[in-house]
Design an enzyme around this catalytic site. Structure first.
Site, PDB file in Angstrom:
ATOM      1  N   LYS A  98       0.503  -1.394  -0.122  1.00 58.21           N
ATOM      2  CA  LYS A  98       0.102   0.287  -0.016  1.00 58.21           C
ATOM      3  C   LYS A  98       0.518   1.570  -0.008  1.00 58.21           C
ATOM      4  CE  LYS A  98      -3.439   2.688   2.542  1.00 58.21           C
ATOM      5  NZ  LYS A  98      -4.492   2.339   3.831  1.00 58.21           N
ATOM      6  N   GLU A 145      -4.799  -6.087  15.243  1.00 59.99           N
ATOM      7  CA  GLU A 145      -3.976  -4.935  14.119  1.00 59.99           C
ATOM      8  C   GLU A 145      -5.771  -3.577  14.162  1.00 59.99           C
ATOM      9  OE1 GLU A 145      -2.581  -3.950  10.152  1.00 59.99           O
ATOM     10  OE2 GLU A 145      -0.733  -4.526  11.139  1.00 59.99           O
ATOM     11  N   ARG A 193      -5.077  -3.928   6.093  1.00 61.65           N
ATOM     12  CA  ARG A 193      -5.523  -5.487   6.319  1.00 61.65           C
ATOM     13  C   ARG A 193      -7.684  -5.729   5.871  1.00 61.65           C
ATOM     14  NH1 ARG A 193      -4.560  -2.128  10.278  1.00 61.65           N
ATOM     15  NH2 ARG A 193      -6.142  -1.543  11.586  1.00 61.65           N
TER      16      ARG A 193
HETATM   17  O1  F6P Z   1       3.426  -2.312   9.671  1.00 60.55           O
HETATM   18  C1  F6P Z   1       2.312  -2.857   9.935  1.00 60.55           C
HETATM   19  C2  F6P Z   1       1.082  -2.932   8.493  1.00 60.55           C
HETATM   20  O2  F6P Z   1       1.354  -0.866   8.356  1.00 60.55           O
HETATM   21  C3  F6P Z   1       0.253  -2.817   8.357  1.00 60.55           C
HETATM   22  O3  F6P Z   1      -0.736  -2.278   8.442  1.00 60.55           O
HETATM   23  C4  F6P Z   1       0.205  -3.709   6.501  1.00 60.55           C
HETATM   24  O4  F6P Z   1      -0.774  -4.334   6.186  1.00 60.55           O
HETATM   25  C5  F6P Z   1       1.616  -3.942   6.064  1.00 60.55           C
HETATM   26  O5  F6P Z   1       2.330  -3.164   7.300  1.00 60.55           O
HETATM   27  C6  F6P Z   1       1.930  -3.911   4.586  1.00 60.55           C
HETATM   28  O6  F6P Z   1       2.431  -2.151   4.280  1.00 60.55           O
HETATM   29  P1  F6P Z   1       2.296  -2.031   2.878  1.00 60.55           P
HETATM   30  O7  F6P Z   1       1.293  -2.738   2.302  1.00 60.55           O
HETATM   31  O8  F6P Z   1       2.617   0.033   2.901  1.00 60.55           O
HETATM   32  O9  F6P Z   1       3.443  -2.027   2.684  1.00 60.55           O
END
Ligand code: F6P
Length: 515
Positions: free
Chosen positions: A202, A345, A260
């Site tokens: 994300k 979470e 999530r």
């Molecule tokens: O560190 C926790 C977190 O931010 C989660 O909430 C999220 O799903 C995961 O890391 C991965 O984040 P990203 O999709 O931004 O790499």
């Protein structure tokens, strides 16, 4: 009003006192309608909540608690697109990702959400067209998803769960751990020209994912791979960072989709490649049907509401601090880890919306394993341990394999475990005595289809929403993961340099040993 300041909370506290003598066996003997009363049909899912430690009086007070804490108003704010994720000033609209562009639910959508919905569908159509192109491309035999947390657990869980719908001839791999052993093992079985890497993040800043993605790209180039835009795609809200990384093929999503909760967005691409566009749309349709149930069913017949309120009752009044998840379907192998992130979470918080410390407990610990395997491992503790751990079964009526015997055996084990937990068995030999009266919930799907899985996952999302809303917490941020990330950066520099100045003695000692 904060939950513990309501009249319902006080009444529930009174009821809880009587629960030291509550016995499920007596309740079933007393009330012939108990199983029916505490069961709930919802789209794609049937749930029997009757083997739980509650009664009609408790449920009435829980519904009053929902009312007094403004649960439905909070739910409506989410579906109106308000910024209920207040610490990040973001709307919470993962449900919009499964909203169709026609029908009654579309007609009642706030006008302001029709524009983002158009974006959602444009992206969905582009992503599904890409998925179909990859499906038709026989030269791509391996799809590697590189992501972590919500960018890994959701697609991994769903690709496994729906393996009987997955196309033959392509293998799916999920790499999340920054431990190089994981990526290394996957790379060893791959050929660059036959592999598609999906970099799912994300934020596109996550250390584990970027480290793995960089190593994958180096490996690809070292193998003679040249066409990065054909072999790498990014699934992200940060298209710019993906571009800087050298990935041109991007499927975006929006800051109003929590990590999530992102399986329904471009993060679902591995699933879309595995099961195809039509099945993916059916997966979204199942979730949408559950959204509508959550939005429209009366609270007393609303499955996410009933489950979420039961969770509050258990956590705050009977003080059960964990829930065991037992799927009786081997393809639901990653269901418990997925739910761990979703619930812990989201609701592992100790302050309310205003940042004030709460005087009551929030998220329980979730844990579990596929059913029959757990029976031969930790179920001993569930039956005879000193703590009461509510168990949540998920069973699927119909199998997709043709092997005789297995399905009836599997399902009889699920039913027998729920029965044994409740009924127990008295024996004068204490070692062989089962006290019984152990609570469980039984969720049943007719078939493990994309529609039903979508409904089941949306049910779990909304149930987490319900308990979080009653507790008055922000279920949609995750500040608790930040500190470790910051300290890891500092320690990484120290591991390279050997500098232990100002470190606590324990960390300094371990650092010495590691170097
Ligand atoms: O560190 C926790 C977190 O931010 C989660 O909430 C999220 O799903 C995961 O890391 C991965 O984040 P990203 O999709 O931004 O790499």
């Amino acid at each position: 009003m904060r939950a513990d300041q309501t009249a319902a909370w006080k009444n529930l506290g009174e009821h809880a006192k009587a629960f030291s003598s509550f016995d499920l066996r007596t309740e079933f003997a007393r009330d012939a309608g108990r199983a029916v009363h505490f069961s709930q049909e919802a789209p794609g899912v049937f749930a029997d909540l009757s083997k739980n430690h509650w009664d009609a009086k408790v449920e009435t007070q829980l519904l009053a608690l929902a009312q007094q804490t403004g649960l439905l108003a909070h739910r409506n704010r989410m579906f109106q697109g308000e910024a209920i994720n207040t610490t990040e000033n973001r709307a919470v609209m993962h449900w919009l990702l499964r909203q169709p562009v026609q029908g009654a639910s579309y007609e009642s959508l706030p006008t302001a959400l029709k524009l983002p919905l158009k974006d959602v569908h444009d992206t969905l159509n582009a992503m599904l067209a890409f998925a179909e192109k990859i499906r038709a491309d026989e030269h791509i035999t391996d799809v590697v998803n590189i992501g972590i947390g919500g960018s890994d657990l959701g697609p991994q869980m769903a690709v496994m769960a729906l393996q009987s719908f997955a196309m033959k001839g392509k293998r799916f791999h999920f790499v999340s751990n920054v431990d190089g052993h994981e990526l290394d093992a996957v790379l060893q079985g791959l050929q660059a020209e036959k592999t598609l890497f999906l970099v799912a993040s994300k934020s596109f800043t996550t250390l584990e994912t970027l480290t793995n993605a960089l190593s994958a790209k180096r490996w690809f180039e070292a193998q003679g791979g040249t066409n990065v835009s054909r072999h790498f795609a990014a699934l992200t809200t940060n298209v710019e960072a993906a571009g800087q990384f050298g990935i041109q093929t991007c499927f975006g999503f929006w800051d109003w989709v929590g990590g999530r909760y992102s399986l329904w967005s471009a993060i679902g691409l591995p699933l879309a490649i595995a099961i195809g566009a039509d099945h993916f749309r059916s997966f979204l349709a199942g979730a949408h049907a559950m959204d509508q149930h959550f939005l429209n069913a009366a609270p007393a017949q609303n499955l996410p509401v009933r489950l979420g309120l039961l969770d509050v009752w258990y956590r705050n009044f009977l003080h059960y601090t964990s829930r065991c998840i037992a799927p009786y379907h081997s393809a639901l192998k990653r269901y418990a880890p997925y739910l761990q992130q979703l619930e812990m979470e989201s609701n592992g918080k100790q302050v309310d919306h205003a940042g004030q410390t709460l005087p009551y407990g929030t998220s329980p610990v979730l844990w579990g394993e596929p059913g029959t395997n757990g029976q031969h491992a930790f179920f001993q503790m569930l039956h005879q341990g000193t703590d009461v751990v509510p168990l949540e079964f998920v069973a699927v009526k119909n199998a997709t394999h043709a092997l005789p015997d297995h399905q009836a055996l599997l399902l009889s084990n699920a039913l027998a475990q729920a029965q044994a937990l409740m009924l127990g068995k008295s024996d004068t030999d204490g070692h062989k005595n089962f006290a019984g009266n152990r609570p469980s919930t039984f969720i049943l799907l007719e078939d493990l289809t994309p529609f039903n899985l979508g409904a089941l996952i949306a049910l779990q999302e909304h149930r987490v929403f319900v308990s979080g809303a009653v507790w008055g917490i922000n279920s949609f941020d995750q500040w608790g993961v930040e500190l470790g990330k910051v300290l890891a950066k500092d320690i990484h520099a120290r591991i390279l340099s050997g500098d232990v100045a100002d470190l606590d003695a324990s960390t300094a000692q371990l650092l010495h040993k590691i170097r």
